[in-house]
Design a protein around this motif. Structure first.
Motif, PDB file in Angstrom:
ATOM      1  N   UNK A   1       0.853  -1.195   0.000  1.00  0.00           N
ATOM      2  CA  UNK A   1       0.000   0.000   0.000  1.00  0.00           C
ATOM      3  C   UNK A   1       0.885   1.240   0.000  1.00  0.00           C
ATOM      4  N   UNK A   2       0.337   2.325  -0.523  1.00  0.00           N
ATOM      5  CA  UNK A   2       1.089   3.593  -0.531  1.00  0.00           C
ATOM      6  C   UNK A   2       0.111   4.751  -0.363  1.00  0.00           C
TER       7      UNK A   2
ATOM      8  N   UNK B   1       5.227  10.394   1.946  1.00  0.00           N
ATOM      9  CA  UNK B   1       4.734   9.161   1.320  1.00  0.00           C
ATOM     10  C   UNK B   1       4.848   8.076   2.391  1.00  0.00           C
ATOM     11  N   UNK B   2       3.745   7.371   2.668  1.00  0.00           N
ATOM     12  CA  UNK B   2       3.786   6.240   3.596  1.00  0.00           C
ATOM     13  C   UNK B   2       3.587   4.969   2.796  1.00  0.00           C
ATOM     14  N   UNK B   3       4.457   3.976   3.006  1.00  0.00           N
ATOM     15  CA  UNK B   3       4.373   2.718   2.270  1.00  0.00           C
ATOM     16  C   UNK B   3       4.207   1.578   3.257  1.00  0.00           C
ATOM     17  N   UNK B   4       3.238   0.709   3.007  1.00  0.00           N
ATOM     18  CA  UNK B   4       3.032  -0.476   3.853  1.00  0.00           C
ATOM     19  C   UNK B   4       3.536  -1.701   3.133  1.00  0.00           C
ATOM     20  N   UNK B   5       4.301  -2.557   3.843  1.00  0.00           N
ATOM     21  CA  UNK B   5       4.877  -3.721   3.175  1.00  0.00           C
ATOM     22  C   UNK B   5       4.570  -5.011   3.934  1.00  0.00           C
ATOM     23  N   UNK B   6       4.967  -6.139   3.333  1.00  0.00           N
ATOM     24  CA  UNK B   6       4.835  -7.449   3.977  1.00  0.00           C
ATOM     25  C   UNK B   6       6.044  -8.280   3.592  1.00  0.00           C
TER      26      UNK B   6
ATOM     27  N   UNK C   1       5.207 -10.634   9.324  1.00  0.00           N
ATOM     28  CA  UNK C   1       6.005  -9.418   9.542  1.00  0.00           C
ATOM     29  C   UNK C   1       5.828  -8.464   8.376  1.00  0.00           C
ATOM     30  N   UNK C   2       5.886  -7.177   8.699  1.00  0.00           N
ATOM     31  CA  UNK C   2       5.827  -6.164   7.643  1.00  0.00           C
ATOM     32  C   UNK C   2       6.420  -4.881   8.161  1.00  0.00           C
ATOM     33  N   UNK C   3       6.363  -3.824   7.332  1.00  0.00           N
ATOM     34  CA  UNK C   3       6.876  -2.536   7.791  1.00  0.00           C
ATOM     35  C   UNK C   3       5.979  -1.415   7.296  1.00  0.00           C
ATOM     36  N   UNK C   4       6.027  -0.305   8.029  1.00  0.00           N
ATOM     37  CA  UNK C   4       5.466   0.940   7.504  1.00  0.00           C
ATOM     38  C   UNK C   4       6.660   1.867   7.336  1.00  0.00           C
ATOM     39  N   UNK C   5       6.855   2.362   6.107  1.00  0.00           N
ATOM     40  CA  UNK C   5       7.980   3.251   5.826  1.00  0.00           C
ATOM     41  C   UNK C   5       7.427   4.638   5.548  1.00  0.00           C
ATOM     42  N   UNK C   6       8.025   5.655   6.160  1.00  0.00           N
ATOM     43  CA  UNK C   6       7.570   7.032   5.929  1.00  0.00           C
ATOM     44  C   UNK C   6       8.698   7.783   5.232  1.00  0.00           C
TER      45      UNK C   6
ATOM     46  N   UNK D   1       1.095  -8.237   7.277  1.00  0.00           N
ATOM     47  CA  UNK D   1       1.098  -7.467   6.037  1.00  0.00           C
ATOM     48  C   UNK D   1       0.289  -6.197   6.214  1.00  0.00           C
ATOM     49  N   UNK D   2       0.828  -5.067   5.744  1.00  0.00           N
ATOM     50  CA  UNK D   2       0.110  -3.791   5.849  1.00  0.00           C
ATOM     51  C   UNK D   2      -0.715  -3.617   4.576  1.00  0.00           C
ATOM     52  N   UNK D   3      -1.940  -4.153   4.599  1.00  0.00           N
ATOM     53  CA  UNK D   3      -2.754  -4.187   3.382  1.00  0.00           C
ATOM     54  C   UNK D   3      -3.284  -2.834   2.962  1.00  0.00           C
ATOM     55  N   UNK D   4      -3.474  -1.947   3.935  1.00  0.00           N
ATOM     56  CA  UNK D   4      -4.038  -0.648   3.580  1.00  0.00           C
ATOM     57  C   UNK D   4      -3.496   0.429   4.512  1.00  0.00           C
ATOM     58  N   UNK D   5      -3.317   1.638   3.993  1.00  0.00           N
ATOM     59  CA  UNK D   5      -2.916   2.787   4.813  1.00  0.00           C
ATOM     60  C   UNK D   5      -3.875   3.934   4.526  1.00  0.00           C
ATOM     61  N   UNK D   6      -4.337   4.605   5.555  1.00  0.00           N
ATOM     62  CA  UNK D   6      -5.234   5.755   5.358  1.00  0.00           C
ATOM     63  C   UNK D   6      -4.833   6.884   6.282  1.00  0.00           C
ATOM     64  N   UNK D   7      -4.980   8.114   5.788  1.00  0.00           N
ATOM     65  CA  UNK D   7      -4.800   9.281   6.643  1.00  0.00           C
ATOM     66  C   UNK D   7      -6.067   9.402   7.486  1.00  0.00           C
ATOM     67  N   UNK D   8      -5.938   9.542   8.773  1.00  0.00           N
ATOM     68  CA  UNK D   8      -7.107   9.518   9.642  1.00  0.00           C
ATOM     69  C   UNK D   8      -6.944  10.531  10.751  1.00  0.00           C
ATOM     70  N   UNK D   9      -7.677  11.665  10.644  1.00  0.00           N
ATOM     71  CA  UNK D   9      -7.645  12.674  11.704  1.00  0.00           C
ATOM     72  C   UNK D   9      -6.226  13.043  12.117  1.00  0.00           C
TER      73      UNK D   9
END
Lengths: 889, 99
Positions: free
Chosen positions: A634-635, A648-653, A664-669, A688-696
């Protein structure tokens, strides 16, 4: 050639000819297990339904590998494998009519392929299956129609290639079957066995070349096409040979037609070469001629005489010179001279004039020239100390503005320019137009004058320096304007030019978002033009290029014609690798993509990258390689509370071969700095970081079964990190997430759609409601506060609604299904927005739309229509259905 | 290997004789007409609306076995001693194991 709509997603399509018939029939089965047999009546040009039916079973697990539909070569029966463990038979009677279908129990549960064998006294099938130790075998069965059961067949073959996937039955006299695997190809029959090794590949399609089955074309997953040959002596198979022929689009179907012409049908296109597609709705320009010319500051077309239908000259102005182009006898544009014009200076304006004259305005003068002899006839000079800044003209009038708000009006006579009026305006003049809009094509009572002051000015169309376009209703008798509207056409100053297309006047707005404006039905309509940036434009109607436009862009002069309707234009940007996710960051004018690099050899494991692309040139600016076995899932481009930066935030697995699910996975900023991706923060996750959303102002992540909320924290040393705040369990796999305010909508792998809410005071995420149906979701989107849209894996769309008014907790905790639609396509992404320009004053602008994309490359639109409009269209649809019958019903 | 592509089948020598390979940079934009049937031959004759037999295959299998058992046995061969002699077990002709 006809395009026949079928009400269903076609899963099986086979031609066959029952005994005694002179024509082939078409057998079709849909994904939902409805079938029909069609015949083409050439005399009446009608498709006739010979038979139809519903072959679904109430109980049965649909096969994982998709349905199989086959017809006995001797037309004794049709065989279907739709559910695990069952083989359905539809027998033919001896007149070629179908009889009642029945099921036979099939022991093999993991079936890869089934085909009827040729040349058997009783109908016989070969079944390619996988046993529970993952070994693959082929078994044959005779179908006993009398006993409605199988009888053991003539032969079987155990322990084939682990990737054996496809059976090809061979016709008489050879008979037997080819078994296509990933590393071997085997020929097998009751009395022969031959095998050859092949380069590792996955064969996706085949086409028989010879009637006796000695040669076959095989298409693989990379688009390579091979020719397979069964060598034989009379009826005895002696061996197999295979040769690479070349590359095509990835074949889904191959048919040898005739005389060395082959049809390759593809539902993948050339996707073996990864690419980006830019889809734009707009008017296209068909380029006819083009030349490199830098620094164009203005362009005008002129005729060589008033009686000429076509333009002859194209006057192109640069900062310190003017060049004249003209069409020569060979229909080529070449440089020429108009002796009476000044060529060492920039031209401000040019126009055809009455009495076979041409007029040229420069910063110091207005020159009147004969269009036939090209000699100077009269000249007007600007008074000392004044230079002309802005000018306009029509066939008989010239209007000039100099510094200090001076406005000069000249009239054109036969060989004479007469200064008629001179006035001084309050402000500097920025633009002028004296285009005749009344009956007299050569003379106008009205001139529009734009001044460098604020907006209360009289215009029909007024282009502003900041890329906005104003339009007003103009009363041509009083000169009154009303109904001011403003539209944004980009960020650069716009120049406006009228041109005529199909005898209607249009206005071309040249800017960084070129647009064509025309009136239709008492409304002004705008249409994007499929060009990047246009600096100047003028109509150029020459014999060689009738009704064309001359367009000046960065470094290029192009002549082309304009399409008359808006179409979807698709531009391909080859990437050389497979992009899986994409995200746009407006502030840095970049795209972030997650992609999978093409492997150079089979031994290397796949490498995934995060890449930064320039959003105009699509060139790679920067790359961040991920770890071995790490996939980007996800990005997102977003900012956080108390931080002005955009990231840019990227979610990986980490996808390890020995694990069923990533653990295991990572969130990269990342931040974009100096045109490069800089990693600012990194957070390990437990899945696995399947989805990323900006939230408040925070980051919401979907990690395996959990929804996790992270805060963006400042450490004492000034660096940043993600800190977990709260989470919510309760999903099988949270795959798709959308947010709105404090609400979170989750699409689950198996458990349909659920609604969560973030509670600020408690700092917790709670489930509010869910849809209790078992839907395997493939995408979700929020339509409004209460209604959510989803797509699931049976090619259906559904909408669910939150029931806040429910009397009981149970009722309020249920998302009610309010809409269902069988689309027939696998949707994998929804996106709010529109491909059509949104106009401020049109009704269409008020209808919210969601664009969707599917796995097969379809792009569609879902619109939320007002009730009245929906009711009308629904009625129209029902009436259409009464008249237009479904083919095969 | 040159002969591997030799003698490709020809059903009608006129087919594709005018065919020119298309330019990949300029694909043909042929748009076929959409077929909208308004006739009523989109429905087949009633006896050709096919359904699956209603009987569940397990039940069908039970009845079939019951029928097989009810069928009179083949007359005993001359070798048999008598009533209490060895019964010959007749193997099922179906290879499907069913139950």
């Amino acid at each position: 050639m006809l395009d026949v709509p079928i009400y269903g997603r076609i899963a099986t399509l086979e031609l066959f000819r029952p005994h005694g018939e002179t024509q082939d029939f078409l057998f079709i089965v849909t994904e939902r297990h409805k079938f029909c047999v069609l015949q083409w009546d050439a005399e009446s040009s009608e498709l006739v339904t010979r038979a139809m039916g519903d072959v679904s079973d109430r109980i049965g697990r649909p096969t994982d590998n998709g349905q199989i539909g086959i017809i006995d070569p001797d037309c004794r029966l049709i065989g279907l494998h739709l559910y695990d463990g069952l083989f359905k038979v539809i027998p033919f009677d001896n007149k070629g009519q179908l009889k009642e279908a029945f099921n036979i129990r099939l022991e093999e549960l993991q079936v890869l392929d089934i085909k009827f064998l040729f040349g058997c006294a009783k109908p016989t099938i070969a079944v390619l299956y996988q046993d529970n130790k993952d070994a693959r075998h082929v078994k044959t069965y005779e179908v006993s129609l009398k006993d409605k059961d199988f009888v053991e067949g003539p032969w079987s073959q155990n322990n084939l290639d682990n990737g054996a996937d496809l059976l090809i039955p061979v016709p008489p006299p050879l008979c037997g079957v080819l078994i296509i695997g990933e590393e071997t190809i085997v020929y097998c029959s009751a009395n022969a066995f031959k095998a050859i090794p092949i380069r590792p590949s996955i064969t996706k399609a085949y086409g028989r070349v010879d009637v006796d089955g000695s040669r076959y074309l095989l298409g693989d997953h990379a688009g390579l096409v091979h020719l397979l040959v069964i060598t034989h002596e009379k009826e005895k198979v002696t061996g197999l040979k295979i040769e690479l022929l070349g590359e095509t689009s990835i074949a889904s179907t191959i048919s040898y037609l005739d005389n060395a012409v082959v049809f390759v049908g593809s539902s993948y296109g050339d996707s073996q070469d990864g690419s980006l597609r830019i889809v734009r709705n707009g008017i296209g320009i068909n380029e006819q001629a083009s030349v490199e010319l830098e620094g164009i500051k203005g362009m005008w077309s002129l005729k060589s005489s008033v009686d000429e239908a076509f333009d002859t000259f194209l006057v192109v102005s640069f900062i310190s010179e003017t060049r004249i182009l003209a069409m020569n006898l060979e229909d080529e544009l070449e440089e020429t001279e108009i002796e009476g014009f000044l060529s060492q200076v920039q031209t401000l304006f040019c126009h055809d004039a009455v009495y076979n004259q041409l007029v040229q305005v420069t910063s110091n003068s207005v020159r009147l020239v004969s269009s036939t002899t090209r000699e100077l006839r009269d000249e007007w000079h600007a008074p000392a100390g004044f230079t002309v800044n802005v000018a306009t003209a029509n066939a008989s009038q010239v209007l000039l503005a100099t510094g200090g708000g001076h406005l000069v009006y000249l009239e054109i006579g036969d060989g004479k320019l007469t200064e008629v009026q001179h006035t001084v305006l309050e402000y500097e003049v920025s633009c002028l137009d004296i285009n005749p809009i009344s009956d007299n094509p050569n003379y106008s009572q009205l001139a529009s004058v734009g001044m460098w002051t604020d907006i209360s000015i009289s215009y029909l169309l007024c282009a502003l320096g900041d890329g906005h376009l104003l339009n007003f209703q103009l009363d041509t008798t009083t000169g009154q304007l009303k109904d001011r509207k403003k539209v944004s056409l980009g960020t650069q100053p716009i120049t406006l030019r009228t041109f005529s297309s199909k005898s209607a006047t249009h206005v071309f707005a040249a800017s960084d978002r070129p647009t064509v404006i025309y009136s239709s039905n008492k409304k002004l309509l705008y249409s994007n033009v499929n060009l990047k940036e246009v600096s100047y434009m003028c109509p150029f109607n020459s014999a060689a290029f009738p009704d064309s436009l001359a367009i000046a862009r960065e470094g290029e002069l192009t002549i082309g014609t304009i399409d008359d309707i808006q179409k979807l234009h698709i531009r391909t940007i080859p990437l050389g690798e497979h992009a899986r996710r994409i995200c746009h960051q407006e502030q840095t004018r970049t795209f972030g993509i997650c992609s999978l690099g093409n492997q150079t050899n089979a031994e290397e494991s796949e490498m995934h990258f995060v890449r930064l692309l320039d959003d105009q040139s699509f060139e790679f600016m920067s790359t961040y390689p991920l770890d071995a076995f790490e996939y980007a899932c996800s990005i997102l481009s977003c900012s956080f509370t108390d931080d002005k930066n955009v990231y840019y935030c990227v979610g990986t697995a980490y996808v390890l071969p020995e694990e069923n699910e990533p653990t295991k996975g990572r969130i990269l900023v990342f931040i974009v700095e100096d045109a490069k991706l800089q990693l600012i923060a990194e957070k390990e996750t437990k899945g696995a970081v399947y989805s990323l959303n900006a939230f408040n102002g925070k980051l919401l992540a979907a990690i395996n079964q959990k929804i996790q909320l992270y805060k963006w924290m400042l450490r004492d040393d000034g660096t940043r990190e993600l800190q977990s705040e709260c989470g919510h369990h309760g999903h099988i796999l949270a795959l798709y997430v959308q947010t709105r305010g404090d609400f979170i909508v989750v699409g689950d792998l198996m458990k349909s759609i659920s609604l969560l809410i973030y509670k600020h005071e408690e700092g917790a995420i709670e489930e509010r409601a869910r849809d209790y149906n078992a839907n395997w979701m493939s995408a979700v989107e929020i339509l409004d506060d209460d209604t959510y849209l989803g797509a699931e894996n049976n090619f259906n769309l559904l909408t669910v609604k939150k029931n806040s008014e429910g009397a009981t907790d149970e009722e309020r905790g249920r998302l009610e299904v309010v809409g269902e639609y069988h689309l027939g396509e696998f949707v994998n992404r929804f996106c709010h927005g529109s491909l059509v320009m949104r106009l401020p004053d049109s009704e269409i602008g008020q209808i919210p739309t969601v664009i969707f994309g599917t796995v097969n490359g379809m792009i569609g639109v879902i619109a939320s229509l007002p009730q009245e409009q929906y009711a009308f269209l629904e009625k129209l649809q029902s009436s259409l259905r009464k008249v237009i019958k479904g083919v095969g019903d | 290997m040159g002969s591997i592509l030799g003698d490709l089948p020809s059903f009608d020598p006129h087919n594709f004789s005018q065919h020119r390979p298309s330019d990949p940079s300029n694909p043909s934009r042929m748009v076929p007409t959409t077929y909208h049937p308004t006739h009523n031959r989109t429905l087949p004759p009633p006896h050709q609306v096919i359904t699956t037999e209603v009987k569940n295959i397990l039940i069908r299998s039970f009845y079939q076995r019951a029928e097989d058992k009810m069928r009179p046995k083949r007359p005993a061969s001359e070798h048999l001693a008598g009533e209490h002699g060895n019964k010959h077990f007749r193997a099922s002709s179906s290879s499907a194991q069913g139950l």
